[in-house]
Design a protein around this motif. Structure first.
Motif, short mmCIF file in Angstrom:
data_model
loop_
_atom_site.label_atom_id
_atom_site.label_comp_id
_atom_site.label_asym_id
_atom_site.label_seq_id
_atom_site.Cartn_x
_atom_site.Cartn_y
_atom_site.Cartn_z
N ILE A 191 0.87 -1.15 -0.19
CA ILE A 191 0.30 0.20 0.25
C ILE A 191 1.12 1.34 -0.04
CG2 ILE A 191 -1.42 1.16 1.23
CD1 ILE A 191 -2.38 -1.09 0.06
N ASP A 192 1.91 1.39 1.12
CA ASP A 192 2.69 2.03 0.44
C ASP A 192 3.53 2.39 -1.22
OD1 ASP A 192 4.49 2.08 3.63
OD2 ASP A 192 2.86 2.77 4.03
N ASN A 222 0.46 4.40 -1.91
CA ASN A 222 0.56 5.94 -1.35
C ASN A 222 1.14 6.45 -2.02
OD1 ASN A 222 -1.43 5.33 0.24
ND2 ASN A 222 -0.37 4.83 1.92
N ILE A 271 -5.11 12.32 -4.06
CA ILE A 271 -4.85 10.77 -2.94
C ILE A 271 -4.47 9.95 -3.94
CG2 ILE A 271 -5.85 11.05 -0.82
CD1 ILE A 271 -6.75 13.46 -0.67
N THR A 276 -6.00 3.95 -2.32
CA THR A 276 -6.53 3.80 -1.36
C THR A 276 -5.93 3.64 0.91
OG1 THR A 276 -3.41 3.83 -1.52
CG2 THR A 276 -4.75 1.07 -1.75
N LYS A 277 -5.93 5.70 0.16
CA LYS A 277 -5.85 6.33 1.10
C LYS A 277 -7.67 6.67 1.43
CE LYS A 277 -2.11 9.04 3.04
NZ LYS A 277 -1.50 10.34 3.27
N GLY A 290 -9.16 2.94 2.82
CA GLY A 290 -8.39 2.17 3.40
C GLY A 290 -7.56 0.78 2.80
N CYS A 291 -7.42 0.07 4.13
CA CYS A 291 -5.75 -1.38 3.20
C CYS A 291 -6.76 -2.36 4.56
CB CYS A 291 -4.23 -1.14 2.75
SG CYS A 291 -3.93 -0.95 4.58
N ASN A 319 -10.64 -2.55 4.98
CA ASN A 319 -11.19 -1.46 3.71
C ASN A 319 -13.30 -1.04 4.21
OD1 ASN A 319 -12.56 -2.49 1.53
ND2 ASN A 319 -10.39 -3.98 1.93
N ASP A 327 -12.12 9.68 9.25
CA ASP A 327 -11.07 9.17 8.29
C ASP A 327 -10.73 10.13 7.05
OD1 ASP A 327 -9.66 7.42 10.02
OD2 ASP A 327 -9.66 6.05 8.79
N LEU A 354 -9.20 13.50 5.73
CA LEU A 354 -9.02 14.28 4.08
C LEU A 354 -9.07 15.19 4.04
CD1 LEU A 354 -9.03 10.95 2.19
CD2 LEU A 354 -6.84 11.71 3.31
N ASP A 360 -7.21 17.66 5.00
CA ASP A 360 -6.32 17.75 4.57
C ASP A 360 -6.34 18.56 3.36
OD1 ASP A 360 -3.52 17.21 3.62
OD2 ASP A 360 -4.56 15.12 3.08
#
Lengths: 311, 494
Positions: A168-169, A172, A190, A193-194, A197-198, A202, A236, A240, A243
């Motif tokens: 995932i990273d 990301n 964005i 997956t952000k 979620g994972c 998710n 979450d 975002l 953000d």
């Protein structure tokens, strides 16, 4: 000094020539509003004018980049708000369904709505803006999320529920960024997956789990648990959104800076190569007068000599 | 005791002198606007009384002079002003040539030029900026390709303009040398004619005017020193080594041969000049003059010559090609039918073999498919990374790089070229302007000495006219006197 007629005519010619040169210079300055017509007129001014013009052009390009970045973020924001609304509705549905008196029929109606909501979720994370998928990271040309027999894949990750954080990273990291100044790259997207979620928590898994729970008619506490899970997911999404809002603020800030800088640069350019109209017009009038006078004087002196007076 | 006709003889000289005077006035007036004409003056002197010998010796006191003699028709010319004019004219020639060539270079690099290298380069970077926002777009890839072509075309154009200008200077060298040779022949001819003419004791005024005009023209082309011997022959030397062009024995023409290589090393393109004694004439052998101006512009690798600017453009081309390629090679192409559906790295943006401003062009890969522009920083597999703009962001940093070989930063380097042109042109124009003022002052002084003044000529005309009438009147008086003597004397007792 002995003065002869030819000296008068040649100096008249020379003076007329230099007067015309002056007239030409002022006329050009006035009609171009530029003090520097040739770089040799003022080498230092010319070079700084080049620098200023370059800066202005860079400024224009970065301003364009900023407005493109703003459109991306605006689109992202509105999609996230939509997602937020979905999650609010899901939370409501979870709370309603936790009511033990609900019949099977009512639960089925809820399930139907949840399934629709899931499709809507898929639509949101597969949103296209200006022909590009905005939640796909570097994949902008095909839908990043696909559902195949209940398994959700994202780009090259075949099942996000089973994805490890390392994978995932990698995804990301795929944040599209624009250049907003020579030294700053600014992230404008964005990764999906952000948003989703994972791992087992998710959003798709959550929806699936909720549907299953409704189906199997499980005990009420589990449905209540879903309400809190949706509430957490909504938090979450809200973070975002904030953000994105933060990034928009930064963009606005940078944009204001460029706008101010643009005004300063334009002013500096005006100072470097621009003319003082009043001054140049005055010089122009003076040159014009001198030229006219020179012509008149010339007409009178050229042919005058003793010849004209001998009978 | 003088003869009874002595008075008539005296009056006759007066008539002749006045007549000559009037002729001279009319010649001066007729030539009042002839280029190179030096006004002429009648040198008269009184003829002393016949110095009696034998019988006449000391017979009588109070002898009257025997009239007027025309000694010489003389030019009013200041030879010091000639020397001054010719040494300054030489500098004027050099600055004028340089100023004209730099005018063209300045036009190329002028800030009002909207199709300059810096504009083309900025547009290229701007299109890369756009591509960074849409690496998957074919239109924007094409925009990058087209703007890159505009940039390489602009570089080619600048280089060809400079090359053309350099060739023009080369052609001018041949023209100037031919001009010098024909002037040398002309002056040599005048030398011979003047010697012949002046053998009789007269002044060859008109021939001298022509020779002086030829010397004036020659002085603008090449730096000369000259001297005139007692027979009237002018010998001319030139340059730092004082080489002879003309002396009493004749002329020594310059030889022209096309045997030097041009800027790109093509053999037998540029002219070289040798003296009749075999010495090479180049910029180093000359002090000033148009010829030196053309040499300096054609060959000068200092900051005046055209080769200097060609070198700067070549450095720029090399720096840009190498830097862009280095960064571009790190990126990966976008798989498309037009490039065989592969995503590979190591693609050059510019053709790495063409690193001069004259030749710079895009690499064939980029020309054949815009999808070979390496936008992605990683290999593109499937749809993944099709929107990757990592390498474009790297390419964009080239504009800010300050360590590119020989040019440091692209923008600064371009600015330094412009500033070089500007400073150089401004310097040369300043020199030319002050030299013009100097030359004009000398010409003014020269005109003051040698120019024909109509007022003066008209005054002289009246003077000569009156003195002619007066002399004629005297002849009548003497005639009457003789009439008295011959027809009415000794009639007593008739």
């Amino acid at each position: 000094m002995r003065v002869v007629q030819n000296m008068l005519t040649s100096s008249l010619l020379r003076n007329l020539h230099s007067n015309l040169n002056n007239l030409n210079k002022y006329q050009n300055q006035l009609s171009t509003n530029s003090r520097i017509l040739r770089i040799s007129d003022d080498p230092i001014g010319a070079v700084s004018s080049i620098q200023i013009k370059n800066d202005i052009k860079k400024n224009e390009q970065y301003s364009k980049n900023i407005s493109d970045a703003q459109s991306w973020l605006n689109e992202t924001e509105s999609n996230l708000y939509e997602l937020n609304n979905i999650l609010i509705r899901m939370k409501e549905l979870a709370n309603q369904s936790a009511n033990g008196t609900f019949t099977k029929q009512q639960r089925d109606a809820i399930k139907e709505e949840v399934l629709q909501m899931r499709d809507q979720l898929l639509d949101i994370v597969n949103t296209k803006f200006a022909g590009k998928y905005i939640f796909g990271g570097y994949n902008t040309t095909s839908a990043p999320f696909k559902i195949n027999a209940g398994t959700v894949s994202y780009n090259s990750i075949s099942d996000i529920s089973a994805a490890t954080p390392a994978e995932i990273d990698y995804e990301n990291d795929q944040v599209r960024s624009f250049k907003l100044s020579p030294s700053t790259s600014f992230g404008v997207s964005i990764p999906g997956t952000k948003v989703v979620g994972c791992g087992s928590d998710n959003l798709f898994a959550l929806f699936e789990g909720f549907v299953d729970a409704l189906d199997t008619d499980v005990a009420t506490p589990e449905l209540v648990e879903y309400a809190s899970k949706f509430s957490k997911a909504q938090d979450d999404v809200l973070s975002l959104i904030s953000d994105v809002g933060g990034r928009q603020k930064r963009l606005e800030h940078i944009n204001t800076r460029y706008e101010n800088e643009f005004i300063n640069l334009a002013e500096l350019d005006e100072k470097t190569v621009g003319i003082d109209q009043a001054e140049v017009i005055t010089y122009f009038r003076m040159a014009e007068n001198t030229y006219n006078t020179a012509l008149q004087v010339g007409a009178r002196i050229i042919q005058r000599s003793l010849v004209d007076f001998l009978s | 005791m003088p003869s009874a006709f002595y008075g008539l003889q005296i009056s006759k000289t007066g008539l002749f002198a006045s007549q000559k005077g009037l002729e001279l006035v009319s010649n001066n007036v007729a030539n009042s606007s002839t280029v190179g004409y030096t006004r002429q003056r009648l040198n008269l002197s009184s003829i002393p009384a016949p110095y009696g010998s034998g019988m006449l010796l000391n017979v009588e006191r109070g002898m009257v002079g025997s009239g007027v003699s025309i000694d010489k028709i003389e030019q009013c010319r200041d030879y010091y002003l000639d020397i001054q004019f010719r040494s300054e004219n030489c500098l004027l020639g050099e600055w004028a040539v340089k100023s004209e060539a730099l005018y063209y270079i300045e036009d190329l690099f002028n800030i009002t030029n909207e199709a300059g290298i810096d504009d083309a380069l900025r547009k290229l970077f701007d299109s890369f900026e756009e591509l960074s926002k849409a690496p998957e777009s074919k239109e924007i890839r094409t925009l990058v390709q087209q703007n890159a072509i505009v940039f390489t075309d602009t570089m080619n154009y600048y280089s060809s303009q400079l090359e053309k200008l350099q060739n023009q200077q080369n052609d001018e060298i041949a023209v100037v040398v031919n001009q010098i040779n024909s002037l040398i022949s002309l002056i040599d001819d005048y030398n011979t004619q003047i010697v012949k003419y002046e053998r009789s004791g007269d002044n060859a005024n008109e021939l001298r005017d022509k020779r002086n005009t030829a010397l004036d023209t020659l002085s603008g082309l090449i730096d000369i020193t000259y001297s005139e011997n007692e027979r009237g022959i002018i010998s001319v030397n030139f340059g730092k080594n004082n080489e002879c062009l003309i002396d009493a024995n004749g002329k020594y023409l310059l030889a022209l041969s096309k045997d030097l290589p041009d800027y790109y090393g093509n053999a037998d393109k540029f002219y070289s000049i040798t003296t009749s004694s075999g010495n090479i004439v180049d910029s180093a052998a000359l002090n000033s003059g148009e010829l030196k101006g053309y040499f300096d512009m054609r060959d000068g690798s200092g900051d005046t010559g055209i080769p200097f600017y060609m070198e700067q453009l070549d450095k720029l081309a090399r720096g840009i090609v190498e830097t862009f390629n280095l960064v571009h090679q790190n990126g990966f192409s976008y798989p498309d039918d037009s490039n065989g559906n592969v995503s590979v790295s190591g693609i050059n943006f510019f053709d790495p073999a063409k690193i001069t401003a004259k030749t710079i062009s895009l690499d064939d890969a980029i020309l054949s498919s815009v999808y070979n522009i390496a936008a992605s920083s990683v290999e593109i597999v499937g749809d993944n990374n099709k929107g990757n703009n990592g390498n474009i962001l790297e390419i964009l940093t080239i504009a800010e790089k300050t360590d590119i070989d020989e040019i440091a930063n692209i923008e600064q380097f371009l600015k330094s070229i412009v500033s070089n042109v500007a400073v150089q042109t401004s310097f040369v124009n300043g020199k030319l302007e002050s030299q013009n003022v100097l030359i004009n002052n000398i010409l003014y002084k020269r005109e003051s000495v040698s120019g024909v003044s109509l007022d003066e000529e008209m005054t002289n005309m009246i003077v000569f006219q009156k003195s002619y009438s007066a002399a004629a009147r005297l002849i009548t008086a003497f005639d009457e006197q003789l009439d008295t003597l011959i027809n009415r004397t000794g009639l007593v007792g008739r």
